[in-house]
Design an enzyme around this catalytic site. Structure first.
Site, PDB file in Angstrom:
ATOM      1  CG  ASP A 228      23.270  34.900  35.455  1.00 59.45           C
ATOM      2  OD1 ASP A 228      22.565  35.436  34.579  1.00 59.45           O
ATOM      3  OD2 ASP A 228      22.838  34.054  36.256  1.00 59.45           O
ATOM      4  CG  HIS A 367      18.354  30.507  29.971  1.00 64.80           C
ATOM      5  ND1 HIS A 367      17.168  30.207  30.593  1.00 64.80           N
ATOM      6  CD2 HIS A 367      18.997  31.379  30.811  1.00 64.80           C
ATOM      7  CE1 HIS A 367      17.089  30.855  31.746  1.00 64.80           C
ATOM      8  NE2 HIS A 367      18.186  31.581  31.898  1.00 64.80           N
TER       9      HIS A 367
HETATM   10  C1  HEM Z   1      20.347  27.728  37.547  1.00 65.65           C
HETATM   11  C2  HEM Z   1      19.456  28.339  36.808  1.00 65.65           C
HETATM   12  C3  HEM Z   1      19.793  29.429  35.842  1.00 65.65           C
HETATM   13  C4  HEM Z   1      20.962  29.698  35.198  1.00 65.65           C
HETATM   14  C5  HEM Z   1      22.266  28.925  35.258  1.00 65.65           C
HETATM   15  C6  HEM Z   1      20.742  30.876  34.391  1.00 65.65           C
HETATM   16  C7  HEM Z   1      21.706  31.474  33.603  1.00 65.65           C
HETATM   17  C8  HEM Z   1      21.508  32.603  32.832  1.00 65.65           C
HETATM   18  C9  HEM Z   1      22.508  33.232  32.024  1.00 65.65           C
HETATM   19  C10 HEM Z   1      23.959  32.769  31.902  1.00 65.65           C
HETATM   20  C11 HEM Z   1      21.929  34.288  31.413  1.00 65.65           C
HETATM   21  C12 HEM Z   1      22.605  35.237  30.411  1.00 65.65           C
HETATM   22  C13 HEM Z   1      23.177  36.445  31.039  1.00 65.65           C
HETATM   23  C14 HEM Z   1      22.215  37.561  31.239  1.00 65.65           C
HETATM   24  O1  HEM Z   1      21.572  38.018  30.319  1.00 65.65           O
HETATM   25  O2  HEM Z   1      22.079  37.985  32.377  1.00 65.65           O
HETATM   26  C15 HEM Z   1      20.563  34.346  31.839  1.00 65.65           C
HETATM   27  C16 HEM Z   1      19.620  35.284  31.447  1.00 65.65           C
HETATM   28  C17 HEM Z   1      18.307  35.273  31.826  1.00 65.65           C
HETATM   29  N1  HEM Z   1      17.686  34.358  32.619  1.00 65.65           N
HETATM   30 FE1  HEM Z   1      18.538  32.788  33.545  1.00 65.65          FE
HETATM   31  N2  HEM Z   1      19.453  31.287  34.555  1.00 65.65           N
HETATM   32  C18 HEM Z   1      18.832  30.431  35.433  1.00 65.65           C
HETATM   33  C19 HEM Z   1      17.536  30.496  35.883  1.00 65.65           C
HETATM   34  C20 HEM Z   1      16.578  31.336  35.368  1.00 65.65           C
HETATM   35  C21 HEM Z   1      15.176  31.286  35.700  1.00 65.65           C
HETATM   36  C22 HEM Z   1      14.529  30.307  36.684  1.00 65.65           C
HETATM   37  C23 HEM Z   1      14.564  32.269  34.990  1.00 65.65           C
HETATM   38  C24 HEM Z   1      13.111  32.634  34.948  1.00 65.65           C
HETATM   39  C25 HEM Z   1      12.130  31.761  34.999  1.00 65.65           C
HETATM   40  C26 HEM Z   1      15.596  32.959  34.233  1.00 65.65           C
HETATM   41  C27 HEM Z   1      15.381  34.047  33.427  1.00 65.65           C
HETATM   42  C28 HEM Z   1      16.364  34.711  32.737  1.00 65.65           C
HETATM   43  C29 HEM Z   1      16.130  35.934  32.005  1.00 65.65           C
HETATM   44  C30 HEM Z   1      14.826  36.706  31.900  1.00 65.65           C
HETATM   45  C31 HEM Z   1      17.353  36.282  31.430  1.00 65.65           C
HETATM   46  C32 HEM Z   1      17.650  37.505  30.572  1.00 65.65           C
HETATM   47  C33 HEM Z   1      17.247  37.287  29.137  1.00 65.65           C
HETATM   48  C34 HEM Z   1      17.476  38.548  28.328  1.00 65.65           C
HETATM   49  O3  HEM Z   1      17.047  39.602  28.777  1.00 65.65           O
HETATM   50  O4  HEM Z   1      18.088  38.465  27.279  1.00 65.65           O
HETATM   51  N3  HEM Z   1      16.786  32.355  34.469  1.00 65.65           N
HETATM   52  N4  HEM Z   1      20.323  33.294  32.714  1.00 65.65           N
END
Ligand code: HEM
Length: 504
Positions: A228, A367
């Protein structure tokens, strides 16, 4: 007089009634730590070096000595404590904010330069600003979502109500949060105990959350197992973007900078809105779902089919490799290479819009595609989207126990202490959660919910596109693998705002 420590130097400056950022800079350059309090997992961009950050910030006139250290550095903290407090005696607290807290508040430059043993940042809720008498039209931060607080926003965020919330987050009693981060929990404990004794009865502890990066080979991975923090945007004045990384106007993250179109009080410049959410993750239940529904593709074992399903739900493999670039198997070398692992747009190379029917490479509902649709909404991204956030969260809770694995049931709470920074909550976190992740029609009719964070007030969630052998197949998710335990909206002010406005 010889001044030995940073705190002494700053208190001396304060006694002299001058709290200039230049003075703070001078003080900060006195101390340099040998090891970093941060960890940079392979696969995440390196933080800028001191010289790089100095040059970049000078070019756009951004003062990184005045920006609190947590805002731009992303998901790299080893241990962090979130200490939520209420203000009991405002005059006493203001005095101590100046003499006890301010000297320890860590700037971006200080974090980059390793000049602290424990990073301390502080942020205030709307009711906290009122308690500090920062009120009236001239002090209005002009962010309606922030002003009403997160409990009032639960419905918009897809939380069924606040019954699953940590009780302390329900209501508006929390005035502020202190964030303490270090490479050992002992450093955090010492700094916090010292602060608490100095702050005495000026504040009361309302709630506190201990968090830590996961151990060993899972360092940098959230509890479902995925690396992440790979794809955070960077802002002008901090760092040049790596291929595929979003370069967003400084004002999309920092209030009052170029790109922030809202009228703000002068003192708010270079602060940022901090969204905190305690997101519980049902890891054994998530793993059971994957094990029960392997993608049945020729050449894949059931285990590989389950891994593929998980990867398509996130949009990345556990290593961080994007499914769009590596559709069938994980590619750990790609995952750990920050010059390649973010270099895709969901469109064919050279096109600025993706094919609206093709989710063979990555489901529209994945996601990372829901929360950053890249070419799905057109390129270049800094023109087509002002919906970027800098994520700075960290896992909390223990590893899954053998009992939980065998019963496929969560018994001990674990999850993500989600932190997002932006200059406008309605465009940032709230937009991503409400209009994208929770909206089954985004980015096209019928694509369904974000299977990781999409929330439908606890009702079942249709999700499309997860099966690459039949991308029109619908899954119906009957479990929320991520359960909101609530949180609060805060404003993380600049260091000079703490010195010259909030503590006077
Ligand atoms: C337990 C809750 C969550 C988990 C397990 C999770 C997990 C992840 C993972 C594994 C990634 C891919 C790695 C990365 O690009 O950094 C990611 C990307 C991302 N997550 Fe989450 N996330 C969670 C909650 C959230 C929430 C609440 C938001 C916003 C409302 C969010 C927004 C994003 C964004 C903006 C990215 C990057 C997308 C990109 O730039 O390609 N995440 N998340």
């Amino acid at each position: 007089m010889k001044l030995n420590t940073l705190a002494q130097v700053i208190s001396f400056g304060l006694c002299a009634q001058i709290v200039s950022v230049a003075g703070l800079n001078e003080a900060r350059s006195l101390e340099r730590r040998k090891t970093s309090i941060l960890f940079n997992p392979q696969g995440l961009p390196q933080l800028p070096g001191l010289q790089e950050a100095t040059n970049a910030s000078r070019q756009v006139g951004l003062n990184l000595d005045d920006v609190q250290g947590d805002i731009l550095i992303g998901m790299r903290k080893l241990f962090e404590r979130f200490f939520f407090f209420g203000i009991l005696n405002a005059p006493d607290f203001k005095a101590k904010l100046k003499t006890e807290i301010l000297p320890l508040v860590t700037s971006t430059m200080q974090v980059i330069a390793n000049e602290t043993d424990t990073m301390l940042n502080i942020a205030f809720s709307q009711t906290g600003l009122v308690a500090l008498n920062i009120t009236g039209p001239t002090n209005d931060l002009n962010d309606a979502v922030f002003a009403k607080g997160q409990a009032m926003d639960a419905f918009n965020l897809g939380d069924p109500n606040t019954t699953n919330w940590v009780p302390e987050f329900v209501g508006t009693n929390i005035h502020g949060v202190m964030l303490l981060a270090s490479d050992t929990e002992a450093s955090i404990n010492t700094t916090l105990a010292d602060l608490q004794s100095k702050l005495g009865n000026s504040i009361t502890e309302i709630y506190s959350l201990r968090t830590a990066m996961r151990p060993n080979e899972n360092r940098g991975h959230e509890h479902f197992g995925f690396l992440d923090g790979i794809s955070n945007p960077t802002v002008g004045g901090f760092q040049d973007p790596l291929p595929g990384q979003a370069l967003v106007p400084t004002g999309e993250i920092l209030v009052g900078e170029t790109g922030d179109s809202v009228t703000r009080p002068e003192w708010a410049k270079d602060g940022s809105f901090l969204v905190f959410r305690q997101l519980k993750q049902l890891v054994p239940e998530f793993n059971k779902f994957l094990a029960d529904n392997p993608i049945n593709e020729p050449g894949l074992t059931p285990e590989q089919g389950s891994e593929l399903l998980g990867a398509r739900m996130v949009g990345r493999w556990k290593s961080g490799a994007p499914v769009f670039l590596s559709p069938k198997f994980d590619d750990p070398d790609l995952g750990k290479d920050p010059t390649r692992n973010n270099n895709f747009t969901f469109a064919e190379p050279g096109q600025n819009i993706s094919d609206p029917t093709d989710q063979s490479g990555c489901p529209f509902s994945a996601h990372i595609r829901k929360t950053r649709p890249r070419a799905d909404i057109g390129l270049p991204e800094n023109v087509t989207s002002n919906h970027h956030i800098v994520r700075a969260g960290i896992p909390y809770g223990p590893e899954v126990t053998t009992d939980e694995t065998s019963s496929n049931t969560t018994e001990i709470e674990r999850g993500l202490a989600f932190v997002a920074y932006q200059s406008n909550i309605a465009n940032g976190f709230q937009f991503l959660q409400h209009f994208w992740a929770n909206n089954p029609k985004f980015v096209h009719q019928g694509v369904g919910f974000d299977p990781i964070i999409g929330a439908n007030a606890s009702a079942e969630r249709p999700v499309n596109g997860l099966d690459p052998t039949n991308t029109t197949r619908n899954f119906t998710l009957t479990t929320d693998f991520v359960v909101s335990r609530g949180g609060e909206y805060f404003f993380s002010p600049s260091i000079s705002a703490i010195a010259n406005t909030l503590s006077v």
